[in-house]
Design a protein around this motif. Structure first.
Motif, PDB file in Angstrom:
ATOM      1  N   ASP A  52      11.945  -2.933  -7.426  1.00 51.47           N
ATOM      2  CA  ASP A  52      11.607  -3.668  -6.203  1.00 51.47           C
ATOM      3  C   ASP A  52      11.228  -2.624  -5.158  1.00 51.47           C
ATOM      4  OD1 ASP A  52      11.409  -5.116  -3.911  1.00 51.47           O
ATOM      5  OD2 ASP A  52      13.517  -5.707  -3.820  1.00 51.47           O
ATOM      6  N   VAL A  53       9.950  -2.293  -5.106  1.00 54.26           N
ATOM      7  CA  VAL A  53       9.538  -1.220  -4.212  1.00 54.26           C
ATOM      8  C   VAL A  53       9.412  -1.691  -2.756  1.00 54.26           C
ATOM      9  CG1 VAL A  53       8.468   0.150  -6.006  1.00 54.26           C
ATOM     10  CG2 VAL A  53       7.085  -1.458  -4.770  1.00 54.26           C
ATOM     11  N   GLY A  54       9.708  -2.961  -2.512  1.00 53.19           N
ATOM     12  CA  GLY A  54       9.810  -3.459  -1.138  1.00 53.19           C
ATOM     13  C   GLY A  54      11.170  -3.142  -0.526  1.00 53.19           C
ATOM     14  N   SER A  55      12.089  -2.604  -1.368  1.00 57.08           N
ATOM     15  CA  SER A  55      13.381  -2.148  -0.839  1.00 57.08           C
ATOM     16  C   SER A  55      13.378  -0.621  -0.861  1.00 57.08           C
ATOM     17  CB  SER A  55      14.531  -2.688  -1.688  1.00 57.08           C
ATOM     18  OG  SER A  55      14.668  -1.933  -2.871  1.00 57.08           O
ATOM     19  N   LYS A  56      14.103  -0.026   0.066  1.00 61.21           N
ATOM     20  CA  LYS A  56      14.047   1.437   0.159  1.00 61.21           C
ATOM     21  C   LYS A  56      14.565   2.099  -1.115  1.00 61.21           C
ATOM     22  CE  LYS A  56      14.193   1.050   5.027  1.00 61.21           C
ATOM     23  NZ  LYS A  56      14.994   0.785   6.193  1.00 61.21           N
ATOM     24  N   MET A 107       0.821  -1.221   0.000  1.00 62.96           N
ATOM     25  CA  MET A 107       0.000   0.000   0.000  1.00 62.96           C
ATOM     26  C   MET A 107       0.853   1.269   0.000  1.00 62.96           C
ATOM     27  SD  MET A 107      -3.161  -0.633  -0.320  1.00 62.96           S
ATOM     28  CE  MET A 107      -3.881   0.932   0.164  1.00 62.96           C
ATOM     29  N   LEU A 108       2.174   1.126   0.046  1.00 58.64           N
ATOM     30  CA  LEU A 108       3.008   2.338   0.005  1.00 58.64           C
ATOM     31  C   LEU A 108       2.814   2.988  -1.364  1.00 58.64           C
ATOM     32  CD1 LEU A 108       6.292   0.958   1.616  1.00 58.64           C
ATOM     33  CD2 LEU A 108       4.634   2.508   2.671  1.00 58.64           C
ATOM     34  N   PRO A 109       2.561   4.308  -1.396  1.00 56.01           N
ATOM     35  CA  PRO A 109       2.262   4.916  -2.695  1.00 56.01           C
ATOM     36  C   PRO A 109       3.520   5.265  -3.486  1.00 56.01           C
ATOM     37  CG  PRO A 109       2.023   6.550  -0.963  1.00 56.01           C
ATOM     38  CD  PRO A 109       2.424   5.263  -0.290  1.00 56.01           C
ATOM     39  N   ILE A 110       3.464   5.011  -4.768  1.00 55.24           N
ATOM     40  CA  ILE A 110       4.465   5.549  -5.684  1.00 55.24           C
ATOM     41  C   ILE A 110       3.786   6.786  -6.280  1.00 55.24           C
ATOM     42  CG2 ILE A 110       5.893   5.103  -7.722  1.00 55.24           C
ATOM     43  CD1 ILE A 110       6.564   3.384  -5.214  1.00 55.24           C
ATOM     44  N   VAL A 111       4.249   7.940  -5.884  1.00 49.80           N
ATOM     45  CA  VAL A 111       3.611   9.244  -6.100  1.00 49.80           C
ATOM     46  C   VAL A 111       2.272   9.259  -5.333  1.00 49.80           C
ATOM     47  CG1 VAL A 111       2.944  11.062  -7.727  1.00 49.80           C
ATOM     48  CG2 VAL A 111       4.811   9.515  -8.304  1.00 49.80           C
ATOM     49  N   ASP A 112       1.158   8.906  -5.976  1.00 58.25           N
ATOM     50  CA  ASP A 112      -0.107   8.967  -5.235  1.00 58.25           C
ATOM     51  C   ASP A 112      -0.943   7.699  -5.390  1.00 58.25           C
ATOM     52  OD1 ASP A 112      -0.719   9.232  -7.848  1.00 58.25           O
ATOM     53  OD2 ASP A 112      -1.623  11.216  -7.711  1.00 58.25           O
ATOM     54  N   LYS A 113      -0.312   6.645  -5.891  1.00 57.71           N
ATOM     55  CA  LYS A 113      -1.067   5.410  -6.135  1.00 57.71           C
ATOM     56  C   LYS A 113      -0.372   4.254  -5.414  1.00 57.71           C
ATOM     57  CE  LYS A 113      -2.042   4.826 -10.628  1.00 57.71           C
ATOM     58  NZ  LYS A 113      -1.796   4.229 -11.965  1.00 57.71           N
ATOM     59  N   PRO A 114      -1.134   3.447  -4.655  1.00 56.01           N
ATOM     60  CA  PRO A 114      -0.476   2.336  -3.963  1.00 56.01           C
ATOM     61  C   PRO A 114       0.159   1.364  -4.958  1.00 56.01           C
ATOM     62  CG  PRO A 114      -2.759   2.576  -3.234  1.00 56.01           C
ATOM     63  CD  PRO A 114      -2.581   3.511  -4.384  1.00 56.01           C
ATOM     64  N   ALA A 131      11.654   4.380  -7.959  1.00 56.51           N
ATOM     65  CA  ALA A 131      10.332   4.371  -8.606  1.00 56.51           C
ATOM     66  C   ALA A 131       9.632   5.710  -8.394  1.00 56.51           C
ATOM     67  CB  ALA A 131       9.482   3.227  -8.039  1.00 56.51           C
ATOM     68  N   THR A 132       9.728   6.239  -7.187  1.00 52.72           N
ATOM     69  CA  THR A 132       9.053   7.504  -6.885  1.00 52.72           C
ATOM     70  C   THR A 132       9.563   8.619  -7.801  1.00 52.72           C
ATOM     71  OG1 THR A 132       8.759   6.817  -4.605  1.00 52.72           O
ATOM     72  CG2 THR A 132       8.588   9.167  -5.030  1.00 52.72           C
ATOM     73  N   VAL A 133      10.886   8.716  -7.935  1.00 52.56           N
ATOM     74  CA  VAL A 133      11.463   9.781  -8.768  1.00 52.56           C
ATOM     75  C   VAL A 133      11.084   9.565 -10.240  1.00 52.56           C
ATOM     76  CG1 VAL A 133      13.643  10.774  -9.610  1.00 52.56           C
ATOM     77  CG2 VAL A 133      13.363  10.237  -7.168  1.00 52.56           C
ATOM     78  N   ASP A 134      11.271   8.345 -10.735  1.00 55.97           N
ATOM     79  CA  ASP A 134      11.012   8.090 -12.163  1.00 55.97           C
ATOM     80  C   ASP A 134       9.529   8.300 -12.510  1.00 55.97           C
ATOM     81  OD1 ASP A 134      13.647   7.509 -12.379  1.00 55.97           O
ATOM     82  OD2 ASP A 134      13.406   5.360 -12.739  1.00 55.97           O
ATOM     83  N   PHE A 135       8.646   7.818 -11.646  1.00 51.50           N
ATOM     84  CA  PHE A 135       7.213   7.957 -11.942  1.00 51.50           C
ATOM     85  C   PHE A 135       6.767   9.411 -11.824  1.00 51.50           C
ATOM     86  CE2 PHE A 135       5.169   3.738 -12.547  1.00 51.50           C
ATOM     87  CZ  PHE A 135       6.312   2.955 -12.451  1.00 51.50           C
ATOM     88  N   ALA A 136       7.334  10.146 -10.873  1.00 54.22           N
ATOM     89  CA  ALA A 136       6.959  11.563 -10.732  1.00 54.22           C
ATOM     90  C   ALA A 136       7.409  12.348 -11.968  1.00 54.22           C
ATOM     91  CB  ALA A 136       7.583  12.149  -9.467  1.00 54.22           C
ATOM     92  N   LEU A 137       8.599  12.001 -12.484  1.00 52.93           N
ATOM     93  CA  LEU A 137       9.111  12.735 -13.654  1.00 52.93           C
ATOM     94  C   LEU A 137       8.318  12.425 -14.926  1.00 52.93           C
ATOM     95  CD1 LEU A 137      12.968  12.582 -12.998  1.00 52.93           C
ATOM     96  CD2 LEU A 137      11.473  14.591 -12.843  1.00 52.93           C
ATOM     97  N   LYS A 138       7.531  11.364 -14.893  1.00 51.63           N
ATOM     98  CA  LYS A 138       6.702  11.027 -16.064  1.00 51.63           C
ATOM     99  C   LYS A 138       5.313  11.655 -15.975  1.00 51.63           C
ATOM    100  CE  LYS A 138       8.636   6.651 -17.473  1.00 51.63           C
ATOM    101  NZ  LYS A 138       8.340   5.321 -17.896  1.00 51.63           N
TER     102      LYS A 138
END
Ligand code: UTP
Length: 288
Positions: A253-257, A28-35, A263-270
């Motif tokens: 692997d979003v289960g690793s920090k 459930m941790l969000p990548i930008v705003d989506k779990p 993922a957060t940076v790459d998805f936000a930049l898209k």
């Protein structure tokens, strides 16, 4: 045979992401705003699958709630004429048929997959790990289904990883049958670098045949005292051909920090609504 069902194991303890995962499922941790798990469910839908089973456990109730209706929230958004948000919230509960089952003890990924036996029945099915996002032009699972249609046998999604990291993954070796497919001869879970036959790692996507259930029911605990899917697959490779397919796309692997941050940076930049302000922020950082 057509792949109609997908299983998302999401019952792990997420110890690499403590303390956040003490009460919040890592899925459930969000990548930008989506779990994270919503990205995975969207990949399932984009791959043409109609039913998904999420393997949950203790503290994972928010996963079920996320895919359910949120009547109070919907009423509030409606009253305040927030139509775009309302549509977004409603669409999540209508996405696909979501089923859940509990893995009572997190005894490992192999054990989690076994919990899907009665949902799956006697047909091949897809498995997508609940903390692995793949960003690809053609959805990773769709690529794998196409390979399954060619071989009609178990398919494992793989990519090369850095040799220093082979001890974090299931590693395969095999005979190359074409540019991106191997007929698997051996599988080993989290080998030390000097014991790893290759650096080709299993990365969170599988098409499995139902024979895996009988095999897993008899698989003993492996690395970390857990029932490992890789050990079950090794056993399965003695009775049927298994293929490893090098999928196209960037896997996180979003289960690793570090995977989560990347993922957060790459998805936000898209994101159209964020990329200008976020990249201007990043360019101001004094990175060494
Ligand atoms: P991981 O090994 O990444 O999950 O399993 P984990 O055990 O939660 O992670 P750490 O190492 O403690 O941080 C891959 C996937 O399999 C699921 C996890 O939820 C994750 O999506 N899993 C793992 C289960 O469903 N049950 C288990 O017993 C173990």
């Amino acid at each position: 045979m057509k792949i109609k069902k997908a299983v998302i194991p999401a019952a792990g303890l997420g110890t690499r992401f403590l303390p956040a995962t003490k009460s919040i499922p890592k899925e459930m941790l969000p990548i930008v705003d989506k779990p994270t798990i919503q990205y995975i469910v969207e990949e399932v839908i984009a791959s043409g699958i109609e039913d998904v089973l999420i393997i949950t456990g203790r503290n994972k109730g928010s996963i079920e709630e996320h895919f359910d209706r949120a009547v109070e929230l919907e009423n509030n958004l409606e009253k305040n004429n927030k139509e775009e948000l309302l549509e977004q919230v409603r669409s999540i509960s209508k996405m696909i048929n979501i089923h859940t089952v509990r893995q009572k003890d997190p005894k490992g990924l192999g054990h989690a997959v076994c919990c899907a036996k009665s949902f799956v029945g006697n047909e091949p099915f897809a498995v997508l790990l609940g903390d692995d996002i793949v960003d690809a032009k053609k959805p990773c699972l769709k690529q794998m289904i196409e390979v399954f249609e060619k071989y009609n046998s178990t398919i494992i999604g793989v990519q090369e990883v850095a040799w220093d990291n082979v001890n974090k993954y299931g590693i395969i070796s095999g005979e190359k049958v074409n540019d991106n497919t191997y007929n698997v001869k051996d599988l080993i879970e989290k080998p030390n670098r000097d014991k790893a036959p290759t650096n080709i790692a299993i990365l969170g996507r599988y098409i499995l045949t139902p024979e895996i259930f009988t095999v897993l029911e008899n698989t003993k605990k492996g690395v970390g005292g857990e029932i490992q899917l890789t050990d079950g697959l090794k056993e399965l490779s003695n009775i049927q051909d298994i293929y490893a397919y090098i999928f196209e796309g960037r896997r996180y692997d979003v289960g690793s920090k570090i995977g989560f941050l990347e993922a957060t940076v790459d998805f936000a930049l898209k994101r159209e609504d964020l990329k200008d302000s976020f990249s201007s922020y990043l360019s101001k950082l004094n990175l060494k």
